[in-house]
Design an enzyme around this catalytic site. Structure first.
Site, PDB file in Angstrom:
ATOM      1  N   LYS A   1       0.846  -1.187   0.047  1.00 15.06           N
ATOM      2  CA  LYS A   1       0.261  -0.001  -0.214  1.00 15.06           C
ATOM      3  C   LYS A   1       1.003   1.279  -0.573  1.00 15.06           C
ATOM      4  CE  LYS A   1      -4.272   2.071   2.868  1.00 15.06           C
ATOM      5  NZ  LYS A   1      -4.483   1.343   3.912  1.00 15.06           N
TER       6      LYS A   1
ATOM      7  N   SER B   1      -9.591   1.046   2.763  1.00 13.70           N
ATOM      8  CA  SER B   1      -8.678   2.154   1.805  1.00 13.70           C
ATOM      9  C   SER B   1      -7.634   1.389   1.443  1.00 13.70           C
ATOM     10  CB  SER B   1      -8.168   3.509   3.014  1.00 13.70           C
ATOM     11  OG  SER B   1      -7.472   3.290   3.488  1.00 13.70           O
TER      12      SER B   1
ATOM     13  N   SER C   1     -10.009  -0.255   6.631  1.00 14.93           N
ATOM     14  CA  SER C   1      -9.298  -1.018   5.800  1.00 14.93           C
ATOM     15  C   SER C   1      -7.976  -1.633   5.173  1.00 14.93           C
ATOM     16  CB  SER C   1      -8.734   0.318   5.815  1.00 14.93           C
ATOM     17  OG  SER C   1      -9.193   2.071   5.831  1.00 14.93           O
TER      18      SER C   1
END
Lengths: 492, 483, 94
Positions: A79, A154, A178
């Site tokens: 990420k 996210s 997330s």
């Protein structure tokens, strides 16, 4: 054999037995990424050259008859809020568009040492604020099961990349769901470890007291293998807990006999879609048939978790994001004086949702409101924690849906509060700092549904066992989107 | 001062002291002063995205020590908080500091005033990080087109010591600051290098009519960095407030800055002063729990503080003044103590330290800590005077020689043949020679002119390059002349 | 509690954000709806509840006072929007 679909253990075997080189493996994934990206856009950066150089290192080791680690030579992606030395780390924000960290996050370092091959950085909601990846400052990512839907967020890029088999595994971060929510929306396994089990050093902070890094994988076994590498005490993170890290694969046992599973009734209210409820009820039946003792229970303060979370997370974010001012790194707007430079850089560099949360958090901490909002929310947090502690005196794990709905359509949700409500089942777990896993439990309207399991602090082992047993006795995790069937047939 | 008939000064001081640790408060960067800009900096103190602080244990040790030296209560439970405000020298745009649970509180220190000793209350002592440094391209902050930022100092550990508003005159404020700085120096909490900005003061100033027990409206003047600035600033600010009050105007509660060049205080009002620090617990750090045993361990390591040392020196027969001068720096006091162990007279030792040795050190800007003349050597020198080996005058020359060469005084005296000639046989010949060569003086003396003797003594000293034992020379001359 | 337009403007100033008229209106409305929802937490009596700042119950985490290498100056300034003579350069302060 379907290379793209293979488990980490199977890939390791291929490498060890010299059936394929790391370079070939990496190239295969890079080729697939090139094909999938136009539809998905899960990546922000692709690090082809660095990846191939790293793969070559492993190949040299294998050629030299040196032993290799279990994840060595295997591609993966991070990420884009996890710092990587010499590789842009943007948090999907315009304000960090040009930022190249001069250091590695602890997890990056650990994965490097383990010999994994970083192929790129993944899209996300800007600074991890959001649950659709539509808040990316660059572009949204699509859900591999339906390109018209969001992958969740996210860590939407991480979940989409794993679901679309662009990488064998990825890391995400979870502040209020997330990792688990996008895992549920994309039909993969997402694990949020206990707060303090994985170092946060080098994870760009959203809400320091809630953030935690964890793996997104195709299977529970893969999750355990990645956790083995990234977990452990880190002296660079004061909130990292000095605990004795077990070998998590030892918990991968197909057995839930006499395991006590609690099903909190509060997690079946608040906007739960009937088609999702049906899938979760079926999962409960599976556990019962496998010999687990499943019982309803109550976590009475759950309805206060969401508001408390948004106050705490926003307050921390308002302070954590103060450093983006255009002085030392990141975007700088043209300005006459200092205050103008600060203000204009931030105004132009941050997206709407980030600004909204900074505003909310600043307000919640400001004089006259601190006690009513922030201090009160901290006390609610205690009550949430105690609810779980109480439940864990009776149960080994708790079970719930990961999300009340399936993945939203792109652009479907615009009201911030409505979106926040979608995190209602994942947020309490972050407030209490507990470990939790989301795994594929079935489908509704052709879209994946996630089952959430919650454990006591540092009880990742029992969570993995419960998840593994469910996975071994169901087929949901084996399904892949139709367009992928073709791609994954190609090689071997 | 004109205001002092009508008004009484009420002052409290916040003192920021850079702590004497090797590394910064939350990272392993060196705290050394004077490095090239932005070279004592790492991702942590630069506040890069993703970094986390880890507290330097020595900072806590020194903070506890400071609390004990200032008679504070040491908190059993303490934590860090974030103080949020925007400034380019602050890498994260918040300062990690302590808010509601400081490590030490409720202490005091004692100062001397014309009316005797007075206790000044210490409200609290807390730990925090320093900011970086802005270097302005123009003359001043207001005329600069742009500024440079150096983060070497960012993250250097600071102790903020907040006094009660117990100070009632400029002299009291200065006495408080001098005592406080000495205590920090003695306890080893800070190097207290004022010229490097390692001690800074914020003063809160208000006036009230004499006899009143209520406090007036105060102003805060920030960032004073020398005793002299504090004195001038307080004198100016109290005059300014007095003038306002005498005119029937109000003193505005505000933060002001001291303009050293113009010698005035200026208002800092601007829109950025809409300050709301939004303190909240620092989520990247964990609480500190200080058990009694830890406090006792620190207490046992606490060295003698200046007040106690002054009393001890007085008990050795030194005057109040000598004791105060000798203890004005810990290095000088330690030097005295060490030299004293070699069995020399306290008063003589004090005179040599405060006089000749201080003067020598001053020439090269040396301190007592790294004095080229060791305490043992100085004591050795004094013993050579005491046993008559050399005269006081020769001793001054020997001291300079030790200072230059580092050789022991005994060696220098021997090598240069500086020992006094106390052998009557050897001196007798020289005396006879002098008498033979100065018949006029001899006649004068015999005619009753006493001063002629002094001249003759001088001639003998000259002939021996000052090494003759003066007492013996006198005696021999008188003997010969009386024959 | 309701947040006023004026408060929104003040909060934006504290947070170093510049909001357009429309944004002020939008944020005032959205923050109010979030705060209205958050007001739920006032329902519950927390008089005797201790706050939780951290999920992990850790204390006394320290490092030793040992010097570690710093970054080279060019690394420090690598990401700087503007640098000169080893300094980060910023526009005038006031």
């Amino acid at each position: 054999m379907k290379l793209l679909n293979m488990s980490l253990a199977a890939l390791h075997r291929l490498l060890k037995e010299k059936k394929i080189s790391s370079t070939e493996l990496t190239k295969e994934f890079l080729r697939h990424i090139q094909k999938a990206e136009p539809n998905l856009r899960s990546f922000l950066t692709i690090t082809e050259e660095i990846a191939l150089r790293k793969a070559e290192e492993t190949d040299k080791k294998i050629a030299g008859q040196q032993p290799i680690g279990i994840l060595e030579g295997i591609p993966m992606a991070l990420k884009d809020n996890i710092c990587t030395e010499g590789i842009p780390t943007t948090c999907a924000s315009r304000i960090l568009e040009n930022f190249v960290p001069p250091y590695d996050a602890t997890v990056t370092e650990k994965l490097k040492e383990a010999g994994t091959v970083l192929v790129g950085k993944l899209n996300m909601d800007e600074f991890a604020m959001g649950s659709t990846t539509e808040n990316s400052g660059f572009y949204p990512t699509a859900n591999p099961w339906d390109f018209a839907r969001v992958p969740g967020g996210s860590s939407g890029g991480s979940a989409a990349a794993v679901a679309a088999r662009e990488v064998p595994f990825a890391l995400g971060s979870d502040t209020g769901g997330s990792i688990r929510q996008p895992a549920a929306f994309c039909g993969v396994v997402g694990l949020k470890p206990t707060y303090g089990a994985v170092s946060r050093y080098g994870l760009v902070a959203f809400a320091s007291s809630l953030d935690q890094i964890g793996p997104l994988t195709k299977t529970v076994e893969d999750s355990a293998l990645v956790l083995n590498i990234i977990a452990g005490h880190d002296p660079k993170d004061s909130t990292s807990v000095p605990f004795i890290k077990p070998d998590y694969t030892q918990y991968l046992e197909n057995n839930v006999k006499d395991m006590k599973i609690g099903v909190p009734r509060e997690f079946f209210a608040q906007g739960l879609k009937p088609e999702v409820q049906t899938v979760i009820e079926e999962a409960v039946r599976v556990y019962e048939q496998l010999g687990a003792q499943v019982e309803e229970c109550s976590l009475p303060h759950m309805e206060y978790a969401l508001p408390a979370y948004y106050l705490i997370a926003s307050a921390e974010c308002s302070s954590n994001l103060a450093r983006y001012d255009g002085v030392r790194y990141g975007y700088r707007a043209k300005a006459e004086d200092m205050i103008d430079m600060f203000t204009t850089s931030r105004t132009e560099g941050f997206g709407q949702e980030v600004k909204r949360r900074i505003m909310l958090g600043t307000y919640a901490l400001s004089s006259g409101y601190y006690d009513a909002y922030y201090a009160k929310a901290q006390k609610i947090r205690t009550l949430i924690k105690e609810d779980f502690e109480q439940a864990f005196t009776k149960f080994d794990v708790l079970l719930s849906p990961t999300t009340p709905t399936i993945a939203y359509r792109l652009g479907e949700k615009t009201d911030p509060l409505a979106l926040y409500l979608g995190d209602v089942y994942t947020i309490p777990i972050n407030l209490a700092g507990l470990p939790s896993i989301s795994l594929p439990a079935g489908f509704a309207d052709g879209m994946p549904v996630g089952l959430q399991l919650i454990g006591k602090h540092f009880a990742e082992g029992i969570l993995l066992r419960a998840a593994y047993t469910f996975e071994q006795n169901t087929e949901h995790h084996k399904k892949i989107p139709a367009w992928l069937e073709e791609a994954s047939k190609n090689v071997f | 001062m004109s205001f002092s008939d009508k008004f009484e000064l009420v002052c409290g001081v916040e003192t920021h002291v850079e702590m004497a640790t090797k590394t910064k408060i939350f990272c392993g960067c060196s705290t050394e002063f004077g490095g090239e800009q932005n070279t004592h900096v790492c991702p942590v103190c630069l506040g890069l995205p993703g970094v986390l602080p880890v507290l330097n244990k020595e900072v806590v040790n020194l903070a506890i020590k400071a609390g004990l030296a200032l008679n504070c209560i040491i908190a059993e439970y303490s934590k860090f908080d974030r103080k949020n405000y925007y400034y380019p020298d602050l890498p994260k745009n918040y300062q990690t500091s302590q808010y509601d649970l400081p490590i030490c509180k409720n202490g005091w220190l004692e100062i001397n005033t014309p009316c005797g000793k007075k206790k000044i209350g210490i409200t609290r002592v807390h730990m925090e990080e320093d900011a970086g440094k802005l270097v302005h391209s123009g003359e001043t902050i207001t005329t600069s087109k742009s500024s440079g930022v150096d983060y070497n100092r960012a993250g250097v550990p600071l102790l903020e010591i907040v006094s009660e508003p117990d100070l009632r005159s400029v002299d009291e404020v200065l006495a408080y600051l001098e005592e406080l700085v000495q205590i920090m120096d003695y306890a080893g909490i800070s190097d207290c290098r004022m010229e490097q900005g390692s001690v800074r003061f914020d003063v809160n100033v208000s006036l009230r009519p004499r006899g009143s027990s209520e406090f007036g409206t105060r102003t805060e003047i920030k960032n004073l960095n020398s005793f002299n600035s504090v004195r001038r600033c307080l004198e100016y600010e109290s005059e300014r407030q007095a003038e306002l009050l005498l005119k029937g105007e109000k003193v505005e509660q505000e933060t002001r800055t001291w303009d050293e060049g113009q010698g005035i205080t200026l208002s800092l009002r601007s829109k950025e002063e809409a300050h709301d620090y939004r303190y909240f617990p620092e989520p990247d750090l964990v609480p500190i729990i200080i058990e009694r045993e830890w406090v006792e361990r620190i207490r046992a390591s606490l060295s003698e503080l200046p007040a106690a040392k002054r009393e001890r020196l007085k008990s050795l027969g030194l005057s109040e003044y000598d004791a105060a001068v000798l203890t004005s720096s810990k290095a000088m006091a330690d030097y005295f103590d060490e030299a004293f162990t070699f069995g020399v007279d306290a008063k003589t030792l004090a005179n040599w330290i405060m006089g000749d040795l201080s003067a020598l050190l001053k020439i090269d800007g040396c301190s007592f800590e790294n004095s080229p003349v060791s305490p043992r050597q100085l004591a050795g020198l004094l013993n050579l005077i005491k046993d008559g080996t050399i005269s006081g005058k020769i001793a001054k020359a020997v001291l300079e020689e030790i200072y230059k060469t580092g050789k022991d005084p005994e060696v220098i005296v021997k090598e240069k043949g500086l020992a006094q000639i106390s052998d009557a046989g050897a001196l007798e010949k020289i005396v006879e020679g002098v008498l033979a060569a100065n018949t006029k003086s001899v006649e004068d003396y015999l005619a009753g002119k006493e001063t002629a003797l002094g001249y003759l003594v001088g001639q003998v000293m000259k002939a021996t390059q000052g090494r003759a034992n003066p007492g013996l020379v006198n005696k021999l001359l008188k003997e010969k002349l009386s024959r | 509690m309701k947040i006023s337009r004026k408060e929104v403007e003040h909060v934006a100033l504290l947070a170093r954000l510049k909001l357009s008229e429309e944004e002020i209106n939008l944020y005032t409305e959205q923050l109010n709806s979030i705060l209205e929802y958050a007001a739920k937490i006032q329902e519950i009596d927390t008089e005797n509840v201790a706050p939780t700042a951290h999920a992990a119950q850790l204390f006394n985490v320290f490092r030793e006072d040992e010097v570690k290498p710093s970054l080279a100056q060019e690394k420090v300034l690598e990401n700087a929007p503007e640098a000169e003579n080893g300094f980060f350069r910023v526009p005038r302060i006031v």
